[in-house]
Design a protein around this motif. Structure first.
Motif, PDB file in Angstrom:
ATOM      1  N   HIS A  53       0.685  -1.321   0.034  1.00 37.41           N
ATOM      2  CA  HIS A  53       0.036  -0.103   0.104  1.00 37.41           C
ATOM      3  C   HIS A  53       0.854   1.135  -0.034  1.00 37.41           C
ATOM      4  N   GLY A  56       1.771   3.760  -3.938  1.00 37.44           N
ATOM      5  CA  GLY A  56       1.105   5.237  -4.301  1.00 37.44           C
ATOM      6  C   GLY A  56       1.846   6.285  -3.682  1.00 37.44           C
ATOM      7  N   HIS A 119       2.242   0.632  -8.887  1.00 43.45           N
ATOM      8  CA  HIS A 119       0.979   0.819  -8.216  1.00 43.45           C
ATOM      9  C   HIS A 119      -0.305   0.237  -8.653  1.00 43.45           C
ATOM     10  N   MET A 120      -0.226   0.470  -9.995  1.00 47.21           N
ATOM     11  CA  MET A 120      -1.362  -0.018 -10.863  1.00 47.21           C
ATOM     12  C   MET A 120      -1.571  -1.267 -10.625  1.00 47.21           C
ATOM     13  N   ARG A 122      -0.631  -3.334  -8.302  1.00 47.40           N
ATOM     14  CA  ARG A 122      -1.018  -3.479  -6.834  1.00 47.40           C
ATOM     15  C   ARG A 122      -2.467  -3.203  -6.605  1.00 47.40           C
ATOM     16  N   VAL A 123      -3.084  -2.273  -7.256  1.00 46.15           N
ATOM     17  CA  VAL A 123      -4.521  -1.833  -7.280  1.00 46.15           C
ATOM     18  C   VAL A 123      -5.217  -3.003  -7.889  1.00 46.15           C
ATOM     19  N   ALA A 128      -8.528  -3.585  -6.018  1.00 46.65           N
ATOM     20  CA  ALA A 128      -8.884  -2.250  -5.294  1.00 46.65           C
ATOM     21  C   ALA A 128      -9.713  -1.346  -6.219  1.00 46.65           C
ATOM     22  N   ARG A 133     -14.515   2.313  -5.991  1.00 48.56           N
ATOM     23  CA  ARG A 133     -13.278   2.996  -6.289  1.00 48.56           C
ATOM     24  C   ARG A 133     -13.028   3.215  -7.834  1.00 48.56           C
ATOM     25  N   TRP A 137      -9.951   4.547 -10.311  1.00 53.00           N
ATOM     26  CA  TRP A 137      -9.182   3.777 -11.143  1.00 53.00           C
ATOM     27  C   TRP A 137      -9.140   4.693 -12.697  1.00 53.00           C
ATOM     28  N   GLY A 140      -6.547   7.281 -12.342  1.00 54.45           N
ATOM     29  CA  GLY A 140      -5.282   6.680 -12.325  1.00 54.45           C
ATOM     30  C   GLY A 140      -4.849   6.528 -13.701  1.00 54.45           C
ATOM     31  N   VAL A 141      -5.954   5.882 -14.570  1.00 53.80           N
ATOM     32  CA  VAL A 141      -5.395   5.443 -15.828  1.00 53.80           C
ATOM     33  C   VAL A 141      -5.296   6.986 -16.685  1.00 53.80           C
ATOM     34  N   HIS A 221      -7.286  12.584  -6.970  1.00 57.71           N
ATOM     35  CA  HIS A 221      -6.832  10.995  -6.787  1.00 57.71           C
ATOM     36  C   HIS A 221      -6.919  11.066  -5.329  1.00 57.71           C
ATOM     37  N   SER A 231      -8.786   0.560   0.649  1.00 53.05           N
ATOM     38  CA  SER A 231      -9.382  -0.901   0.874  1.00 53.05           C
ATOM     39  C   SER A 231      -8.267  -2.054   1.337  1.00 53.05           C
TER      40      SER A 231
HETATM   41  C1  HEM Z   1       0.992  10.118 -10.216  1.00 54.19           C
HETATM   42  C2  HEM Z   1       0.529   9.157 -10.144  1.00 54.19           C
HETATM   43  C3  HEM Z   1      -0.144   8.351  -8.822  1.00 54.19           C
HETATM   44  C4  HEM Z   1      -0.010   8.485  -7.513  1.00 54.19           C
HETATM   45  C5  HEM Z   1       0.587   9.857  -7.105  1.00 54.19           C
HETATM   46  C6  HEM Z   1      -0.977   7.994  -6.852  1.00 54.19           C
HETATM   47  C7  HEM Z   1      -1.202   7.992  -5.471  1.00 54.19           C
HETATM   48  C8  HEM Z   1      -1.854   7.021  -4.628  1.00 54.19           C
HETATM   49  C9  HEM Z   1      -1.893   6.724  -3.353  1.00 54.19           C
HETATM   50  C10 HEM Z   1      -0.963   7.742  -2.389  1.00 54.19           C
HETATM   51  C11 HEM Z   1      -2.803   6.109  -2.878  1.00 54.19           C
HETATM   52  C12 HEM Z   1      -3.393   5.695  -1.559  1.00 54.19           C
HETATM   53  C13 HEM Z   1      -2.222   4.439  -1.116  1.00 54.19           C
HETATM   54  C14 HEM Z   1      -2.170   3.319  -1.840  1.00 54.19           C
HETATM   55  O1  HEM Z   1      -3.363   2.784  -2.304  1.00 54.19           O
HETATM   56  O2  HEM Z   1      -1.034   3.184  -2.567  1.00 54.19           O
HETATM   57  C15 HEM Z   1      -3.729   5.638  -4.279  1.00 54.19           C
HETATM   58  C16 HEM Z   1      -4.611   4.775  -4.145  1.00 54.19           C
HETATM   59  C17 HEM Z   1      -5.263   4.351  -5.401  1.00 54.19           C
HETATM   60  N1  HEM Z   1      -4.759   4.541  -6.834  1.00 54.19           N
HETATM   61 FE1  HEM Z   1      -3.239   5.771  -7.258  1.00 54.19          FE
HETATM   62  N2  HEM Z   1      -1.520   6.974  -7.614  1.00 54.19           N
HETATM   63  C18 HEM Z   1      -1.031   7.545  -9.076  1.00 54.19           C
HETATM   64  C19 HEM Z   1      -1.326   6.646 -10.226  1.00 54.19           C
HETATM   65  C20 HEM Z   1      -2.579   5.662  -9.969  1.00 54.19           C
HETATM   66  C21 HEM Z   1      -2.817   4.771 -11.384  1.00 54.19           C
HETATM   67  C22 HEM Z   1      -1.774   4.922 -12.683  1.00 54.19           C
HETATM   68  C23 HEM Z   1      -3.870   3.916 -11.154  1.00 54.19           C
HETATM   69  C24 HEM Z   1      -4.523   2.802 -11.820  1.00 54.19           C
HETATM   70  C25 HEM Z   1      -4.820   3.018 -13.156  1.00 54.19           C
HETATM   71  C26 HEM Z   1      -4.416   4.223  -9.710  1.00 54.19           C
HETATM   72  C27 HEM Z   1      -5.450   3.688  -9.121  1.00 54.19           C
HETATM   73  C28 HEM Z   1      -5.498   3.946  -7.608  1.00 54.19           C
HETATM   74  C29 HEM Z   1      -6.780   3.426  -6.877  1.00 54.19           C
HETATM   75  C30 HEM Z   1      -7.968   2.513  -7.577  1.00 54.19           C
HETATM   76  C31 HEM Z   1      -6.511   3.574  -5.615  1.00 54.19           C
HETATM   77  C32 HEM Z   1      -7.279   3.074  -4.342  1.00 54.19           C
HETATM   78  C33 HEM Z   1      -6.677   1.661  -3.864  1.00 54.19           C
HETATM   79  C34 HEM Z   1      -7.289   1.302  -2.491  1.00 54.19           C
HETATM   80  O3  HEM Z   1      -8.131   1.837  -1.886  1.00 54.19           O
HETATM   81  O4  HEM Z   1      -6.662   0.436  -2.025  1.00 54.19           O
HETATM   82  N3  HEM Z   1      -3.464   5.147  -9.206  1.00 54.19           N
HETATM   83  N4  HEM Z   1      -2.940   6.300  -5.203  1.00 54.19           N
END
Ligand code: HEM
Length: 274
Positions: A53, A56, A119-120, A122-123, A128, A133, A137, A140-141, A221, A231
């Motif tokens: 986790h 991100g 990170h993607m 992992r999600v 997740a 959520r 997502w 994130g994409v 995000h 999650s």
């Molecule tokens: C600049 C790029 C990004 C940053 C700084 C970022 C940052 C974060 C952080 C800090 C979290 C919460 C902690 C964690 O679950 O790791 C998070 C959760 C999440 N991220 Fe990202 N993220 C980025 C890119 C992406 C990408 C490329 C995707 C998917 C295509 C994505 C999808 C998600 C989702 C669905 C969550 C919720 C996960 C959960 O609740 O377990 N993110 N992100």
């Protein structure tokens, strides 16, 4: 005697604490920002979150390093074909720690993209991205696509052979897209040939437009991460529903940013309507 010294010390300590607290209280009273920051830093997360986790936050750190080193490089870089290459050589060879700042920015770009993929993954593997959520997502994409565009526009800036020909290939690839392709290629080139116009618009996109967009998308995000909570991993008892209790109150009456993190009952029952 000893008691008097202790009292004096604690009076000094009290004074120091008051001096430190004054600006913090001042800001909190007028903005509520400190409470918001405290909520962000000390919010509850499921007990069985682990190292996966942190990917991100690692991605966020990589992006912030890119932003900081990029601002320093922009102080010395000259975005025109006559001076671009020389200015990069000047940064690398002549400036104090210029090689380090440039190296961090150049290699950090790959680190940022790789961490985003991890990170993607992992999600995705933790599931997740599922309700509620999906929107995060999608954001994130979009971040992934915009992050890669940031890499593409940055690649031309050293204005050497590798940069030039990689950009020729990239623009030609874009040009083959149906309908919009030729317009996109023309827009990226800024004319018939790669030259002054191309470098200027790549620089403008690389240091203004795209980073601004990335900052805004990260803000959105993280807002959703806080609002929905993090999650639980798929193997967690909570995720499996072992704590499910139909009589459990769905919320504690709060909403928005102060919504309790990842309440399983709330998520499973479809949110506030229950
Ligand atoms: C600049 C790029 C990004 C940053 C700084 C970022 C940052 C974060 C952080 C800090 C979290 C919460 C902690 C964690 O679950 O790791 C998070 C959760 C999440 N991220 Fe990202 N993220 C980025 C890119 C992406 C990408 C490329 C995707 C998917 C295509 C994505 C999808 C998600 C989702 C669905 C969550 C919720 C996960 C959960 O609740 O377990 N993110 N992100």
């Amino acid at each position: 005697m000893a008691t008097a010294a202790r009292n004096k010390k604690s009076a000094r300590r009290r004074q120091l604490e008051a001096a430190i607290n004054y600006p913090i209280d001042w800001l909190e009273e007028r903005s509520g920002l400190i409470g918001g920051l405290r909520y962000f830093l000390f919010r509850k997360v499921p007990g069985d979150t682990g190292w996966w986790h942190t990917l991100g936050s690692a991605t966020l750190t990589a992006f912030l390093v890119q932003a900081l080193t990029g601002v320093i490089l922009a102080m010395y870089y000259k975005p025109d074909p006559q001076n671009a290459y020389q200015s990069i050589q000047h940064i690398t060879n002549d400036l104090t720690l210029g090689w380090l700042v440039r190296g961090m920015h150049k290699w950090g770009a790959s680190v940022f993209i790789i961490l985003m993929f991890f990170h993607m993954a992992r999600v995705f593997l933790f599931g997740a991205y599922k309700y509620p959520r999906e929107l995060n997502w999608i954001i994130g994409v979009t971040l992934l696509a915009v992050g890669m565009l940031e890499g593409f526009t940055g690649y031309l800036l050293p204005w050497d052979q590798t940069a030039y020909w990689a950009t020729v290939v990239g623009i030609n690839l874009n040009g083959t897209a149906p309908f919009l392709g030729p317009f996109l290629a023309d827009f990226l080139r800024g004319g018939g040939e790669i030259g002054t116009e191309t470098l200027a618009r790549f620089y403008s996109m690389h240091m203004l437009l795209i980073p601004g967009l990335i900052f805004a998308l990260i803000g959105l995000h993280l807002y959703l991460v806080i609002r929905l909570g993090v999650s639980s991993p798929p193997w967690s008892r909570e995720a499996a529903g072992s704590d499910y209790d139909a009589d459990e109150p769905a919320t504690n009456g709060r909403s928005g940013l102060t919504q309790p993190a990842a309440r399983s009952g709330w998520r499973r029952n479809g949110g506030d309507d229950v």
